[in-house]
Design a protein around this motif. Structure first.
Motif, mmCIF file in Angstrom:
data_model
loop_
_atom_site.group_PDB
_atom_site.id
_atom_site.type_symbol
_atom_site.label_atom_id
_atom_site.label_comp_id
_atom_site.label_asym_id
_atom_site.label_seq_id
_atom_site.Cartn_x
_atom_site.Cartn_y
_atom_site.Cartn_z
ATOM 1 N N GLU A 104 0.832 -1.208 0.000
ATOM 2 C CA GLU A 104 0.000 0.000 0.000
ATOM 3 C C GLU A 104 0.865 1.255 0.000
ATOM 4 O O GLU A 104 0.624 2.192 -0.765
ATOM 5 N N LYS A 105 1.864 1.275 0.873
ATOM 6 C CA LYS A 105 2.749 2.448 0.994
ATOM 7 C C LYS A 105 3.500 2.708 -0.307
ATOM 8 O O LYS A 105 3.630 3.854 -0.748
ATOM 9 N N LYS A 106 3.978 1.627 -0.948
ATOM 10 C CA LYS A 106 4.707 1.762 -2.219
ATOM 11 C C LYS A 106 3.809 2.358 -3.299
ATOM 12 O O LYS A 106 4.214 3.243 -4.057
ATOM 13 N N ILE A 107 2.570 1.840 -3.373
ATOM 14 C CA ILE A 107 1.632 2.287 -4.412
ATOM 15 C C ILE A 107 1.237 3.739 -4.195
ATOM 16 O O ILE A 107 1.197 4.539 -5.133
ATOM 17 N N ILE A 108 0.938 4.104 -2.951
ATOM 18 C CA ILE A 108 0.564 5.491 -2.635
ATOM 19 C C ILE A 108 1.714 6.439 -2.966
ATOM 20 O O ILE A 108 1.516 7.502 -3.574
ATOM 21 N N LYS A 109 2.921 6.046 -2.587
ATOM 22 C CA LYS A 109 4.104 6.868 -2.877
ATOM 23 C C LYS A 109 4.299 7.025 -4.381
ATOM 24 O O LYS A 109 4.618 8.110 -4.882
ATOM 25 N N ALA A 110 4.080 5.928 -5.117
ATOM 26 C CA ALA A 110 4.221 5.954 -6.578
ATOM 27 C C ALA A 110 3.198 6.887 -7.212
ATOM 28 O O ALA A 110 3.509 7.666 -8.116
ATOM 29 N N ALA A 111 1.948 6.819 -6.734
ATOM 30 C CA ALA A 111 0.867 7.653 -7.304
ATOM 31 C C ALA A 111 1.119 9.135 -7.079
ATOM 32 O O ALA A 111 0.860 9.964 -7.951
ATOM 33 N N TRP A 112 1.649 9.477 -5.907
ATOM 34 C CA TRP A 112 1.896 10.892 -5.602
ATOM 35 C C TRP A 112 3.068 11.473 -6.401
ATOM 36 O O TRP A 112 3.258 12.687 -6.420
ATOM 37 N N LYS A 113 3.841 10.626 -7.052
ATOM 38 C CA LYS A 113 4.938 11.121 -7.898
ATOM 39 C C LYS A 113 4.420 11.700 -9.211
ATOM 40 O O LYS A 113 5.132 12.442 -9.893
ATOM 41 N N ILE A 114 3.184 11.345 -9.571
ATOM 42 C CA ILE A 114 2.615 11.788 -10.847
ATOM 43 C C ILE A 114 2.134 13.232 -10.726
ATOM 44 O O ILE A 114 1.455 13.595 -9.764
ATOM 45 N N LYS A 115 2.465 14.024 -11.706
ATOM 46 C CA LYS A 115 2.101 15.448 -11.711
ATOM 47 C C LYS A 115 0.580 15.622 -11.763
ATOM 48 O O LYS A 115 -0.117 14.885 -12.441
ATOM 49 N N ASP A 116 0.090 16.628 -11.021
ATOM 50 C CA ASP A 116 -1.333 17.034 -11.007
ATOM 51 C C ASP A 116 -2.259 16.048 -10.302
ATOM 52 O O ASP A 116 -3.476 16.168 -10.410
ATOM 53 N N VAL A 117 -1.707 15.077 -9.571
ATOM 54 C CA VAL A 117 -2.539 14.185 -8.755
ATOM 55 C C VAL A 117 -2.945 14.931 -7.491
ATOM 56 O O VAL A 117 -2.122 15.585 -6.852
ATOM 57 N N CYS A 118 -4.236 14.841 -7.118
ATOM 58 C CA CYS A 118 -4.697 15.559 -5.924
ATOM 59 C C CYS A 118 -5.291 14.634 -4.866
ATOM 60 O O CYS A 118 -5.566 15.068 -3.746
ATOM 61 N N SER A 119 -5.498 13.354 -5.201
ATOM 62 C CA SER A 119 -6.081 12.433 -4.222
ATOM 63 C C SER A 119 -5.715 10.991 -4.583
ATOM 64 O O SER A 119 -5.781 10.603 -5.743
ATOM 65 N N VAL A 120 -5.336 10.204 -3.550
ATOM 66 C CA VAL A 120 -5.010 8.783 -3.751
ATOM 67 C C VAL A 120 -5.677 7.984 -2.627
ATOM 68 O O VAL A 120 -5.539 8.327 -1.452
ATOM 69 N N ARG A 121 -6.405 6.924 -3.011
ATOM 70 C CA ARG A 121 -7.082 6.101 -2.013
ATOM 71 C C ARG A 121 -7.046 4.646 -2.456
ATOM 72 O O ARG A 121 -7.196 4.338 -3.635
ATOM 73 N N ILE A 122 -6.838 3.735 -1.476
ATOM 74 C CA ILE A 122 -6.801 2.296 -1.762
ATOM 75 C C ILE A 122 -7.963 1.618 -1.059
ATOM 76 O O ILE A 122 -8.217 1.860 0.118
ATOM 77 N N GLU A 123 -8.678 0.759 -1.809
ATOM 78 C CA GLU A 123 -9.830 0.058 -1.238
ATOM 79 C C GLU A 123 -10.090 -1.228 -2.008
ATOM 80 O O GLU A 123 -10.291 -1.212 -3.223
ATOM 81 N N ASN A 124 -10.061 -2.350 -1.290
ATOM 82 C CA ASN A 124 -10.403 -3.657 -1.881
ATOM 83 C C ASN A 124 -9.665 -3.948 -3.186
ATOM 84 O O ASN A 124 -10.284 -4.149 -4.235
ATOM 85 N N GLN A 125 -8.354 -3.966 -3.143
ATOM 86 C CA GLN A 125 -7.516 -4.294 -4.303
ATOM 87 C C GLN A 125 -7.651 -3.312 -5.467
ATOM 88 O O GLN A 125 -7.316 -3.635 -6.600
ATOM 89 N N THR A 126 -8.157 -2.128 -5.192
ATOM 90 C CA THR A 126 -8.240 -1.092 -6.218
ATOM 91 C C THR A 126 -7.604 0.192 -5.705
ATOM 92 O O THR A 126 -7.648 0.489 -4.511
ATOM 93 N N VAL A 127 -7.024 0.946 -6.628
ATOM 94 C CA VAL A 127 -6.405 2.233 -6.302
ATOM 95 C C VAL A 127 -7.172 3.316 -7.045
ATOM 96 O O VAL A 127 -7.274 3.275 -8.279
ATOM 97 N N VAL A 128 -7.730 4.254 -6.304
ATOM 98 C CA VAL A 128 -8.509 5.343 -6.909
ATOM 99 C C VAL A 128 -7.653 6.609 -6.874
ATOM 100 O O VAL A 128 -7.303 7.108 -5.806
ATOM 101 N N ILE A 129 -7.317 7.112 -8.062
ATOM 102 C CA ILE A 129 -6.444 8.285 -8.185
ATOM 103 C C ILE A 129 -7.208 9.406 -8.873
ATOM 104 O O ILE A 129 -7.768 9.216 -9.947
ATOM 105 N N LYS A 130 -7.224 10.566 -8.233
ATOM 106 C CA LYS A 130 -7.889 11.731 -8.820
ATOM 107 C C LYS A 130 -6.854 12.803 -9.103
ATOM 108 O O LYS A 130 -5.879 12.960 -8.362
ATOM 109 N N GLY A 131 -7.092 13.559 -10.189
ATOM 110 C CA GLY A 131 -6.168 14.633 -10.536
ATOM 111 C C GLY A 131 -6.681 15.429 -11.725
ATOM 112 O O GLY A 131 -7.785 15.192 -12.225
ATOM 113 N N TRP A 132 -5.863 16.361 -12.177
ATOM 114 C CA TRP A 132 -6.259 17.259 -13.273
ATOM 115 C C TRP A 132 -5.606 16.815 -14.570
ATOM 116 O O TRP A 132 -4.399 16.635 -14.642
#
Length: 204
Positions: A104-132
């Motif tokens: 989980e920590k690796k995936i969250i850290k990886a997602a936040w490296k992407i430009k314009d990402v504003c939200s990252v959430r993990i739930e039931n084997q899925t990663v929900v990433i929001k951004g512009w």
């Protein structure tokens, strides 16, 4: 939104200088290698390269193709350089094999490296990433690369169900009144002059 505006949404038109098949091949090769380009067509008579790329910066795309094609693309015709694109909020839902807290920590850290990402959430084997203006394929590729784990884009129906669930939860939270003093025991003063209190004082 009018039909004409819908049709032009995400459209980018570039001026070209094509003199032979080799020129055309260079332009096409450069264009299809740019992430986010969905459709490509060349107007040989009008010397135009017409693209559909809703989540791409037209100026960056123009500079990239111009450089890769050796100057065979000469000008950004549409949208005009001073015309700014409104940012679009995009939700990307990825299916990943998440075994432990370390994953989980690796995936969250990886997602936040992407430009314009504003939200990252993990739930039931899925990663929900929001951004512009996010590109789903690029997000999937980057998360997989940075986290060192395989990722797939969730089917559209599943992604929509996640979004509906989030919206319903947010609406429900707004409807429920907030408790000002939760877990507080209210203590009342004794009723010294009450008729219901047998030990109350009597005023003569």
């Amino acid at each position: 939104m009018s039909e004409e505006k819908k049709k032009d949404e995400g459209q980018i038109v570039l001026e070209t200088k094509i003199t032979c098949d080799k020129c055309r091949y260079k332009i096409l090769k450069a264009t299809v290698s740019y992430p986010g380009v969905e459709d490509v067509s060349i107007d040989l008579k009008g010397n135009k390269l017409i693209l559909k790329a809703p989540n791409v910066d037209p100026n960056k795309l123009f500079e990239f193709i111009k450089k890769k094609s050796g100057g065979k693309v000469t000008k950004l015709l549409y949208p005009t350089p001073n015309e700014k694109k409104e940012p679009i909020e995009v939700t990307v839902v990825l299916k990943m094999n998440i075994d432990c807290l370390s994953c989980e920590k690796k995936i969250i850290k990886a997602a936040w490296k992407i430009k314009d990402v504003c939200s990252v959430r993990i739930e039931n084997q899925t990663v929900v990433i929001k951004g512009w203006n996010l590109d789903q394929n690029k997000v999937r590729s980057d998360v997989s690369k940075y986290a060192g784990k395989h990722a797939d884009i969730a089917p559209a129906k599943e992604a929509n169900d996640k979004k509906k669930k989030e919206n319903n939860a947010a609406t429900q939270q707004e409807k429920e009144p907030a408790e000002l003093y939760p877990n507080t025991l209210l203590v009342y003063h004794p009723q010294y002059f009450s008729d219901e209190n047998p030990n109350a004082c009597i005023v003569m």
